[in-house]
Design an enzyme around this catalytic site. Structure first.
Site, PDB file in Angstrom:
ATOM      1  N   TRP A 128       6.194 -19.367  33.428  1.00  0.00           N
ATOM      2  CA  TRP A 128       4.838 -19.605  32.940  1.00  0.00           C
ATOM      3  C   TRP A 128       4.451 -18.536  31.919  1.00  0.00           C
ATOM      4  O   TRP A 128       4.000 -18.839  30.818  1.00  0.00           O
ATOM      5  CB  TRP A 128       3.821 -19.618  34.089  1.00  0.00           C
ATOM      6  CG  TRP A 128       2.451 -19.965  33.611  1.00  0.00           C
ATOM      7  CD1 TRP A 128       1.900 -21.213  33.568  1.00  0.00           C
ATOM      8  CD2 TRP A 128       1.463 -19.074  33.069  1.00  0.00           C
ATOM      9  NE1 TRP A 128       0.629 -21.155  33.028  1.00  0.00           N
ATOM     10  CE2 TRP A 128       0.338 -19.839  32.713  1.00  0.00           C
ATOM     11  CE3 TRP A 128       1.418 -17.706  32.841  1.00  0.00           C
ATOM     12  CZ2 TRP A 128      -0.818 -19.295  32.159  1.00  0.00           C
ATOM     13  CZ3 TRP A 128       0.266 -17.152  32.281  1.00  0.00           C
ATOM     14  CH2 TRP A 128      -0.831 -17.946  31.951  1.00  0.00           C
TER      15      TRP A 128
ATOM     16  N   TYR B 135       3.754 -18.870  27.922  1.00  0.00           N
ATOM     17  CA  TYR B 135       2.440 -18.500  27.410  1.00  0.00           C
ATOM     18  C   TYR B 135       2.569 -17.472  26.279  1.00  0.00           C
ATOM     19  O   TYR B 135       1.902 -17.583  25.249  1.00  0.00           O
ATOM     20  CB  TYR B 135       1.554 -17.962  28.534  1.00  0.00           C
ATOM     21  CG  TYR B 135       0.104 -17.900  28.147  1.00  0.00           C
ATOM     22  CD1 TYR B 135      -0.698 -19.043  28.204  1.00  0.00           C
ATOM     23  CD2 TYR B 135      -0.463 -16.728  27.684  1.00  0.00           C
ATOM     24  CE1 TYR B 135      -2.024 -19.001  27.825  1.00  0.00           C
ATOM     25  CE2 TYR B 135      -1.794 -16.675  27.304  1.00  0.00           C
ATOM     26  CZ  TYR B 135      -2.566 -17.812  27.381  1.00  0.00           C
ATOM     27  OH  TYR B 135      -3.889 -17.777  26.995  1.00  0.00           O
TER      28      TYR B 135
ATOM     29  N   ASP C 171       1.668 -25.222  35.098  1.00  0.00           N
ATOM     30  CA  ASP C 171       0.334 -24.641  35.000  1.00  0.00           C
ATOM     31  C   ASP C 171      -0.671 -25.527  35.728  1.00  0.00           C
ATOM     32  O   ASP C 171      -0.748 -26.738  35.481  1.00  0.00           O
ATOM     33  CB  ASP C 171      -0.060 -24.504  33.527  1.00  0.00           C
ATOM     34  CG  ASP C 171      -1.437 -23.920  33.358  1.00  0.00           C
ATOM     35  OD1 ASP C 171      -1.553 -22.681  33.419  1.00  0.00           O
ATOM     36  OD2 ASP C 171      -2.393 -24.699  33.193  1.00  0.00           O
TER      37      ASP C 171
END
Length: 127
Positions: free
Chosen positions: A60, A64, A80
Site C-alpha cells: 500500500w 502510494y 485500500d
C-alpha cells in the site's frame, strides 16, 4: 483513570506510530545512502519492489509513494479500504476491485483519486 480498553488503544496507537516512524527513518536512510534512489526506478514494478523491500513499507505504502511522490499514473493500492468502500457503493463486491482495475490500466492512479473523492455513505446510526 483510563480503562483497560483505553490503555490498550493508547498502546496500539503508540506501537503503530513507532513502526511508522521507523519506516520513515528507513526510507530517509536509504535516500541518504543512495541519493539517486528515486531517480533509478525505471517503472512501477521496480518502484514498488524496491520500496517494499525497505523495513516497514508494504505494498500500500509503496503504491502510494509511487502515485503521489513519483507521479506514476498506474500506481494503485487495491487493498485500500477507501477504494474498496467506494467501489462497493453500487452493490458491487469489493473483492472484485483488483480485477476490475485492470480495465483502467495504465491510468489506475487517476481512478484511485476519483474513487477516494466519492462520498461514501456510512451505516452508522446516530442516537
Amino acid at each position: 483513570m483510563p480503562s483497560i480498553g483505553d490503555t490498550f488503544a493508547m498502546g496500539a496507537r503508540s506501537r503503530h506510530a513507532t513502526s511508522r516512524a521507523a519506516a520513515i527513518r528507513g526510507l530517509a536512510g536509504q535516500v541518504a545512502d543512495e541519493p539517486a534512489f528515486f531517480e533509478r526506478l525505471a517503472d512501477l514494478e521496480e518502484a514498488v519492489g524496491r520500496l517494499s523491500a525497505l523495513p516497514g513499507i508494504g505494498a500500500w505504502t509503496a503504491h502510494y509513494i509511487a502515485m503521489r511522490g513519483l507521479g506514476e499514473p498506474d500506481a494503485f493500492p487495491p487493498r485500500d479500504l477507501g477504494l474498496l468502500r467506494a467501489y462497493a457503493q453500487d452493490g458491487r463486491e469489493a473483492r472484485g476491485l483488483d480485477a476490475h482495475a485492470e480495465h483502467w490500466r495504465p491510468w489506475r492512479a487517476y481512478a484511485a483519486m476519483h474513487l477516494w473523492h466519492l462520498p461514501v455513505p456510512t451505516n452508522r446510526s446516530r442516537t
